[in-house]
Design a protein around this motif. Structure first.
Motif, short mmCIF file in Angstrom:
data_model
loop_
_atom_site.label_atom_id
_atom_site.label_comp_id
_atom_site.label_asym_id
_atom_site.label_seq_id
_atom_site.Cartn_x
_atom_site.Cartn_y
_atom_site.Cartn_z
N ARG A 196 0.98 -1.13 0.13
CA ARG A 196 0.02 0.07 -0.03
C ARG A 196 0.82 1.11 0.12
O ARG A 196 1.75 1.35 0.82
CB ARG A 196 -0.88 0.00 1.29
CG ARG A 196 -1.53 -1.38 1.54
CD ARG A 196 -2.29 -1.43 2.74
NE ARG A 196 -3.34 -0.29 2.73
CZ ARG A 196 -3.93 -0.13 3.82
NH1 ARG A 196 -3.65 -0.44 5.10
NH2 ARG A 196 -4.93 0.69 3.82
N THR A 197 0.58 2.00 -1.05
CA THR A 197 1.49 3.44 -1.01
C THR A 197 0.52 4.60 -1.02
O THR A 197 -0.71 4.28 -1.62
CB THR A 197 2.17 3.42 -2.28
OG1 THR A 197 1.63 3.12 -3.28
CG2 THR A 197 3.55 2.38 -2.12
N THR A 198 0.93 5.82 -0.60
CA THR A 198 0.20 6.95 -0.88
C THR A 198 0.58 7.56 -1.96
O THR A 198 1.57 7.19 -2.74
CB THR A 198 0.41 7.70 0.52
OG1 THR A 198 1.75 8.19 0.53
CG2 THR A 198 -0.12 7.22 1.83
N PRO A 199 0.03 8.47 -2.58
CA PRO A 199 0.24 9.23 -3.88
C PRO A 199 1.56 10.03 -3.64
O PRO A 199 2.10 10.10 -4.68
CB PRO A 199 -0.89 10.55 -3.99
CG PRO A 199 -2.02 9.95 -3.06
CD PRO A 199 -1.25 8.97 -1.92
N VAL A 200 2.40 10.16 -2.57
CA VAL A 200 3.36 10.93 -2.57
C VAL A 200 4.72 9.85 -2.75
O VAL A 200 5.83 10.23 -2.16
CB VAL A 200 3.70 12.13 -1.58
CG1 VAL A 200 2.48 12.97 -1.71
CG2 VAL A 200 3.55 11.42 0.12
N TYR A 201 4.41 8.75 -2.47
CA TYR A 201 5.34 7.45 -2.23
C TYR A 201 6.62 7.87 -3.17
O TYR A 201 7.79 7.82 -2.70
CB TYR A 201 4.55 6.07 -2.45
CG TYR A 201 5.53 5.12 -2.62
CD1 TYR A 201 6.15 4.49 -1.41
CD2 TYR A 201 6.03 4.37 -3.62
CE1 TYR A 201 7.18 3.56 -1.15
CE2 TYR A 201 6.80 3.20 -3.49
CZ TYR A 201 7.40 3.01 -2.29
OH TYR A 201 8.37 1.77 -2.33
N GLU A 202 6.28 7.69 -4.52
CA GLU A 202 7.28 8.12 -5.60
C GLU A 202 8.18 9.30 -5.28
O GLU A 202 9.41 9.37 -5.28
CB GLU A 202 6.92 8.06 -6.94
CG GLU A 202 6.70 6.61 -7.56
CD GLU A 202 5.44 6.09 -7.15
OE1 GLU A 202 4.59 6.91 -6.62
OE2 GLU A 202 5.06 4.87 -7.43
N GLU A 225 3.37 1.63 3.23
CA GLU A 225 4.66 2.17 3.28
C GLU A 225 4.82 3.60 3.86
O GLU A 225 3.87 4.69 3.37
CB GLU A 225 5.25 2.22 1.83
CG GLU A 225 5.54 1.16 1.15
CD GLU A 225 6.60 0.14 1.87
OE1 GLU A 225 7.31 0.43 2.48
OE2 GLU A 225 6.24 -1.05 1.86
N HIS A 226 5.66 3.74 4.73
CA HIS A 226 5.62 5.34 5.42
C HIS A 226 7.30 5.44 5.67
O HIS A 226 8.02 4.66 5.99
CB HIS A 226 4.93 5.29 6.57
CG HIS A 226 5.30 4.78 7.68
ND1 HIS A 226 5.91 5.46 8.77
CD2 HIS A 226 5.46 3.41 7.94
CE1 HIS A 226 6.36 4.19 9.54
NE2 HIS A 226 6.05 3.23 9.14
N PRO A 227 7.72 6.61 5.32
CA PRO A 227 9.12 7.23 5.71
C PRO A 227 9.59 7.10 6.92
O PRO A 227 9.14 7.73 7.92
CB PRO A 227 9.14 8.46 4.89
CG PRO A 227 7.92 9.04 5.06
CD PRO A 227 6.82 7.78 5.11
N LEU A 228 10.68 6.37 7.22
CA LEU A 228 11.31 6.41 8.44
C LEU A 228 12.51 7.24 8.55
O LEU A 228 12.44 7.93 9.70
CB LEU A 228 11.81 4.97 8.64
CG LEU A 228 11.02 3.69 8.83
CD1 LEU A 228 11.81 2.44 8.74
CD2 LEU A 228 10.19 3.73 10.01
N TRP A 229 13.12 7.69 7.61
CA TRP A 229 14.24 8.67 7.51
C TRP A 229 14.70 8.68 6.11
O TRP A 229 14.33 8.39 5.23
CB TRP A 229 15.44 8.30 8.61
CG TRP A 229 16.20 7.06 8.20
CD1 TRP A 229 15.76 5.82 8.61
CD2 TRP A 229 17.27 6.98 7.45
NE1 TRP A 229 16.53 4.72 8.21
CE2 TRP A 229 17.58 5.30 7.32
CE3 TRP A 229 18.17 7.65 7.12
CZ2 TRP A 229 18.82 5.11 6.81
CZ3 TRP A 229 19.44 7.10 6.33
CH2 TRP A 229 19.49 5.74 6.21
#
Ligand code: FAD
Length: 803
Positions: A418-424, A440-444
Motif C-alpha cells: 500500500r502506498t500513498t500518492p507521494v510515495y514516489e 509504506e511510510h518514511p522512516l528517515w
C-alpha cells in the motif's frame, strides 16, 4: 447431541479443548465441543509437544507461563497424565549478536519473574554434552522448558471440562453456521443442528474454512513442518534426560526422545500446505517426508551435534500447522459478527493453548480478556491481510523463526503493498520506508540513493546522524512529515456529542477546536487514545492509531451510537502531511489567505483551510512538540499539496523528516503512544493522561473505575528517564532496576537529539514515582545509570508548540 447450548466450540485440538475447559472454569457449563474426527486429529496429534516461556511480546510470554504451570493442576484434577518432562532448556548462541539478543531476552524475562541465566560455552557443554563447543560463544539457560504428550494434554483438558458439565461430540463435522437476527447461531452439523448463543472457531487446520462459513477470510496459513527422531544414541544410555536445546544458527531444535534425539527445523525455504483450501479428508494424517528440503539444516545440525549424525534415523514426521502473518495467535470476538469468537492460528499450542483458553473464556464470560492480549487479538489485522498477503508473510515468518529481529529491522515480504500518492516523490528524496499495516511510510531520509538503506543492529545505526539532522531541522527551522498512517473516523449526526461523550473519557471540544482523549474499557483501562477534531456541531473527525482501527470498530459496535449518528472509518480517504518547527507558520501562511497567527489560529485549532488551490483540514498540533500543523486532504490532492509545500518551503529551508525523528521527538516530550505506553493494562492516571479525563461531564464508559484510580493513585506511573549509555539506546521491554531490584519496564526508547541524551519511557511502581536517583536500565546485558526526569526533557512547559 444436545440441540441447544450456550456455546458451541468447533474443533477438538489442544486449543478447542482448552477453551472448553476454561469456559467451565469461568462458570459456563452448558458448553458443547464438536469434533469431526477424534480429539487431536488435526495438527495436535503429531506435534513435538515442546513448551517454553519466551515470546517477543511479554504479555504473550505471561500467558505461556500460565499454560506451562497449568499442566500440574490438570493432572491433579483429572488424574490424566500430560506426559510432562520439564528438562529445562538451553538456547545456544553462535555469534556475539545472538548472545546480545539472548541477553535482551534474559533481561526482558526479569520483570516476568523468569529465572533465565546466561551461561558460558563450557557450562552449556557440561549441561548438554552432545554439542560441539567450537560453534558457540554462549547460551541462555531456562529451567522450565520441556515437553508434554500432545494427546495426554488434550485429553486432560477434555476430561476436566467433562467433569465440570461440558459435552463433547466426536465424529461429527460442522457443515455450516447461520446467524439468527438475535445474534445467536444455528450450528448445522452432519448429525443435526444445535442452536447456540455463541460459537468459537477453534478449527485449527480448518479454521479458515470454518471462518468462510460466516464470510470471513482469516489471515492464517498452514506450513509443512518436519522433525526426525534418531535411533538410540549410545552416549545417552544411563544418563539423565537431556535438556531441550535450540541452536539458532542451525535453525534447529532438539530434545531427547526415548534413547534417541528428536530434531526439528524451521527451514528457510518453508512450504505452505493447502494454501487456498484445506482438504476435509485429511485427519490424523501426515505428509510425505522431504528430507531433501531440510538437508542444509540437518548438515549443520550434525556438525553442531555430531552424535546425532552417527546413528540412523528412526522416524520422520512431516505435518502441517497454522500461523498468522506475525506468528502470534488470532483470538477474540470478530468485528461485524455477534457472538462469534476465534481461537486459531496457534502455532505453539503446548505453550500457548492454556493462555488462549483462559483469555478467550474470560472475554466471553466477563466481557474482558482479563489480560493485555493485544499481541494476539484477531482485531490487529484489517482488510489488507488478504490470502496472498498472509501467504507471503507467513512464509517469511516461518523462515525467520529462529532469526534475530533487530529493533530497527523492517521485514521485506509483501512489500510494497500500500502506498500513498507521494510515495514516489519521497522515494526520489531517498526515503527509507517502514511498513505499517501494509502501508509504506518514511522512516528517515538518506542524503543519496546509495545510502538509503539501514544497517540492522542493536546499536545506533547509520541512520543516527541523519535522524539527528532531521530533528535539528525541525527544532531550528521547518520539517515536512508524511502522516497518512493514522486511523481516522468521521462521526456525523444529531447525537454525535452524546455518543462521543459516552465512549470517550474527555469532553468534546467546541467547534473549530481539538481535544485529546483516552478511551477506556469498563475496568477503566486504556483501550485507545484519540484526537477529537470538531468541524461542526454534528461533525467530528477522529484521529487515532491505524493498527487499532478494527479494534476500535469492534468496540464501537459494542457501544453503538443512537440512530441517526454515522461512524465512518475513513483512514485512507484522508491522507496527510505535517509541517513542524518555528518556520512552519511562515511557510504555511505564504500559501493561504487564512490568518494563521496564534491569535486567530491558536494551538489546538482545527479548520477547513485552502492551501494554495487545495482544500484541506488543518489542525494546529504536532507530535514533535514544536509549533506545527497537520494538514489532511483527500487522496487526490496529496501530491499537489506536497509539491506546493516543497516549492514554497525552499525559501524556508524545508527539510523532510520521518518516523524515526518523530519517535525521538515525542519521547523528548514524554508523549506516549498506543501499544507502547498506552495499553489495556494501564489506567489513564498511571499513564499521565489524567488531565484528559473529564470526571465532571457525566457518565462515560469506565468512569467509576477511573474515579477509583484517581482516588487511589493507581499502582504504576509512566515516567521518563535519561540514560547513561554509549551507543545503544533502549528500544522497549528492558527492565528498570532501582537499588538492585527490578521494579519496572521500558515501553519506548530513543536518542533525544534536541535534549542531547539517550531517553526511555517506562512504568515504575507509584511508590517510586518521586525518586529521581538509584535507577538503572538494562541494555544489552549492562545496567546503565538512569535518571528520572522530573519534567519532559525538552520544552517541558510546551511553549514552543503553543506560541
Ligand atoms: C510437526 C509438528 C510439530 C509441532 N511441534 C510443536 C511443539 O513442539 N510445541 C508446540 O507447542 N506446538 C507444536 N506444533 C504445533 C501444534 O501442533 C499446534 O500449535 C496445535 O496443534 C494447534 O492446535 P489447534 O487445536 O489449534 O488445531 P488442530 O490440532 O488442527 O485442531 C483443530 C480441530 O478442529 C477440528 N475441526 C476443524 N473443523 C471442524 C469442523 N467443521 N467440524 C468439526 N471439527 C472440526 C479438526 O478435526 C481438529 O481436530 C507442531 C506442529 C507440527 C505439525
Amino acid at each position: 447431541m444436545k440441540t441447544q447450548a450456550r456455546v458451541v466450540v468447533v474443533g477438538g485440538g489442544v486449543v478447542g479443548a482448552s477453551v472448553l475447559y476454561h469456559l467451565t472454569r469461568a462458570g459456563w457449563s452448558d458448553v458443547l465441543l464438536i469434533e469431526r474426527g477424534e480429539l487431536t486429529c488435526g495438527s495436535t496429534w503429531h506435534a513435538a509437544g515442546g513448551m517454553h516461556t519466551i515470546n517477543g511480546d511479554p504479555n504473550v510470554a505471561k500467558l505461556q507461563q500460565y499454560t506451562i504451570n497449568l499442566y500440574k493442576d490438570l493432572e491433579r484434577i483429572t488424574g490424566q497424565s500430560c506426559g510432562m518432562h520439564v528438562t529445562g532448556g538451553i538456547m545456544l548462541a553462535g555469534t556475539r549478536e545472538r548472545l546480545d539478543w539472548l541477553r535482551m531476552a534474559q533481561a526482558r524475562g526479569r520483570y516476568l519473574g523468569m529465572e533465565l541465566e546466561i551461561i558460558s560455552v563450557d557450562e552449556a557443554a557440561r549441561l548438554f554434552p552432545l554439542m560441539n563447543k567450537r560453534h558457540f560463544v554462549g547460551a541462555l539457560l531456562d529451567p522450565i522448558e520441556g515437553h508434554v504428550d500432545p494427546w495426554g494434554v488434550t485429553q486432560a483438558y477434555a476430561k476436566a471440562a467433562l467433569m465440570a458439565g461440558a459435552e463433547i461430540v466426536r465424529h461429527n463435522c460442522v457443515l455450516d453456521l447461520k446467524a439468527r437476527r438475535d445474534g445467536s447461531w444455528d450450528v448445522i452439523t452432519e448429525n443435526g443442528n444445535v442452536h447456540a448463543e455463541h460459537v468459537v472457531n477453534a478449527g485449527g487446520l480448518w479454521a479458515r474454512e470454518v471462518g468462510r462459513m460466516v464470510g470471513l477470510e482469516l489471515p492464517i496459513l498452514a506450513m509443512e513442518h518436519q522433525y526426525l527422531i534418531t535411533e538410540d544414541i549410545p552416549a545417552l544410555k544411563g544418563q539423565n534426560e537431556q535438556l531441550h536445546c535450540i541452536d539458532f544458527e542451525g535453525e534447529i531444535y532438539t530434545r531427547q526422545e526415548r534413547g534417541g534425539m528428536l530434531l526439528g527445523t524451521y527451514e528457510r525455504a518453508g512450504v505452505p500446505w493447502s494454501p487456498v483450501t484445506t482438504p476435509w479428508d485429511f485427519a490424523q494424517s501426515l505428509l510425505p517426508n522431504d528430507l531433501e528440503r531440510i538437508a542444509p539444516s540437518l548438515e549443520v545440525g550434525f556438525e553442531h551435534f555430531p552424535a546425532l549424525g552417527e546413528v540412523g534415523i528412526r522416524k520422520v514426521v512431516n505435518g502441517p500447522f497454522t500461523f498468522a502473518p506475525d506468528g502470534n495467535p488470532l483470538v477474540g470476538p470478530v468485528r461485524g459478527l455477534t457472538n462469534f469468537w476465534v481461537a486459531c492460528g496457534v502455532m505453539a499450542g503446548f505453550s500457548q493453548g492454556g493462555g488462549v483458553g483462559l483469555a478467550l473464556s474470560q472475554w466471553m464470560v466477563e466481557g474482558d480478556p482479563g489480560a493485555d492480549v493485544w499481541a494476539m487479538d484477531v482485531a490487529r489485522y484489517g482488510d489488507w491481510a488478504t490470502l496472498a498477503y498472509t501467504n507471503a508473510k507467513v512464509r517469511e515468518n516461518y523462515s525467520r523463526r529462529f532469526r534475530i529481529r533487530f529493533p530497527n529491522e523492517e521485514l521485506t515480504a509483501a512489500r510494497p503493498l500500500r502506498t500513498t500518492p507521494v510515495y514516489e516523490r519521497l522515494e526520489a528524496e531517498h526515503a527509507v520506508f517502514g511498513d505499517y499495516c501494509g502501508l509504506e511510510h518514511p522512516l528517515w531520509f538518506a542524503p543519496t540513493a546509495a545510502e538509503a538503506r539501514e544497517d540492522i543492529t542493536f546499536h545506533r545505526s547509520n541512520a543516527h546522524p541523519h535522524v539527528a539532522a532531521e530533528c535539528r531541522a525541525v527544532r531550528d527551522g521547518v520539517g515536512l512529515l508524511e502522516i497518512s498512517n493514522y486511523g481516522k473516523f468521521e462521526v456525523t449526526g444529531p447525537a454525535t456529542q452524546e455518543w462521543l461523550s459516552r465512549v470517550m473519557a474527555n469532553h468534546l471540544p467546541p467547534v473549530g477546536r481539538i481535544a485529546l482523549t483516552p478511551m477506556l474499557n469498563e475496568r477503566g483501562k486504556l483501550i485507545g487514545d484519540f484526537t477529537l477534531c470538531r468541524l461542526g456541531p454534528e461533525r467530528v473527525f477522529l484521529i487515532c492509531t491505524y493498527a487499532a482501527e478494527t479494534y476500535y470498530r469492534r468496540w464501537f459496535e459494542r457501544h453503538p451510537p443512537a440512530a441517526g449518528v454515522t461512524v465512518r472509518p475513513c483512514a485512507m480517504e484522508y491522507v496527510g502531511l505535517s509541517v513542524a518547527g518555528p518556520l512552519s507558520r511562515p511557510l504555511l501562511q505564504s500559501l493561504t489567505r487564512a490568518d494563521l497567527s496564534s491569535r486567530a489560529f491558536p494551538f489546538l485549532s482545527f479548520r477547513q483551510v485552502d492551501v494554495g488551490m487545495i482544500p484541506a483540514l488543518i489542525g494546529r498540533i504536532s507530535f514533535t512538540g514544536e509549533l506545527g500543523y497537520e494538514i489532511w486532504v483527500t487522496t487526490d490532492y496529496q501530491r499537489a499539496l506536497y509539491d506546493v509545500l516543497r516549492s514554497a518551503g525552499r525559501e524556508h529551508g524545508l527539510t523532510l523528516f520521518g518516523g524515526r525523528a518523530l519517535n525521538a521527538m515525542r519521547i523528548e516530550k514524554s508523549f506516549g503512544t498506543w501499544a507502547r505506553e498506552y495499553r489495556p493494562i494501564y489506567g489513564p492516571y498511571e499513564a499521565g493522561l489524567g488531565r484528559f479525563v473529564d470526571l465532571k461531564k457525566g457518565d462515560f464508559v469506565g468512569r467509576s473505575a477511573a474515579l477509583e484510580e484517581k482516588e487511589s493513585g493507581g499502582a504504576l506511573r509512566l515516567v521518563t528517564f535519561s540514560v547513561d549509555t554509549l551507543d545503544a539506546d533502549a528500544s522497549g521491554d528492558e527492565p528498570i532496576w532501582h537499588e538492585g531490584r527490578v521494579v519496572g519496564w521500558v515501553t519506548s526508547g530513543a536518542y533525544g537529539h534536541r535534549a542531547g541524551c539517550s531517553l526511555a519511557l517506562g512504568y515504575i511502581p507509584v511508590a517510586l514515582a518521586a525518586a529521581t536517583d538509584g535507577f538503572e536500565i538494562e541494555i544489552l546485558g549492562e545496567r546503565r545509570k538512569a535518571t528520572r526526569a522530573a519534567t519532559a526533557p525538552f520544552d517541558p512547559h510546551g511553549r514552543r508548540m503553543r506560541d
